[in-house]
Write a protein that holds these residues in place. Structure first.
Motif: not given
Length: 213
Positions: A82-96
């Motif tokens: 789970i990513e907190l405060g994803s903003g643009t989503g770059l970090l979480g999308i990369f983790a996926a």
């Protein structure tokens, strides 16, 4: 813009600590950028506008933490993240893209741009279809540059305590801004029952919280 200072209304309640009208961007415009991270090409649209505020841009900390995760890609496959405060989503999308099962979170106003970026980076096999689920035993919690309003530190700690159980790992990457008292959170206000280690990377620092068994 004036510095953020929490105020109380007529009932003595503290105003929302996440001000939306922060005057960071007075005009609305968009910019699409391509980020190449460890062989993964991500197309991220940044929608700058007064309504999104700090959720609009890709912050340097998100790129640093993505690179940090890339070195540990084998550890992410199949992990519930789970990513907190994803903003643009770059970090979480990369983790996926690295094989994690990811949930992205942010304020309601930021969710449509995040959803658009998720759609723009759909892999050839598609994203897994999973119902929304917020358990309290995540494998990994991510946060990039979300430690910047001291008044929200207690809320962030409460969130971590809820999301983390024994074995949960938390990766935070944050620019060490003295005026935001980021160092206070790092050195003093760490979640109860956690240990932490620190490693430097360029102008950012990655904080690693590991829940004790």
């Amino acid at each position: 813009c004036p510095d953020f200072k929490p105020t109380k209304d007529m009932n003595g309640e503290v105003d929302d600590p996440f001000p939306m009208e922060d005057c960071l961007f007075e005009e609305t415009f968009s910019n699409e950028s391509v980020y190449n991270l460890s062989g993964h090409e991500l197309r991220i649209k940044q929608l700058f506008g007064a309504n999104l505020g700090v959720a609009a841009p890709v912050w340097e900390a998100a790129i640093h933490l993505s690179n940090y995760l890339a070195e540990r890609s084998a550890e992410l496959k199949g992990k519930r993240v789970i990513e907190l405060g994803s903003g643009t989503g770059l970090l979480g999308i990369f983790a996926a893209r690295l094989g994690a099962v990811v949930t992205l979170t942010d304020l309601p106003v930021a969710l449509p741009p995040i959803s658009a970026n998720v759609g723009a980076n759909t892999p050839s096999g598609g994203w897994p279809s999973l119902p929304p689920h917020f358990p309290s035993d995540w494998d990994l919690v991510l946060g990039a540059d979300i430690i910047y309003i001291p008044e929200t530190f207690p809320l962030l700690i409460e969130t971590l305590v809820h999301l983390c159980r024994s074995g949960t790992v938390v990766f935070f990457c944050s620019k060490m801004r003295k005026e935001h008292r980021t160092h206070i959170f790092m050195r003093i206000i760490c979640p109860p029952g956690s240990t932490w280690s620190l490693c430097n990377e360029m102008n950012s620092r990655i904080l690693t919280f590991i829940r004790r068994l």
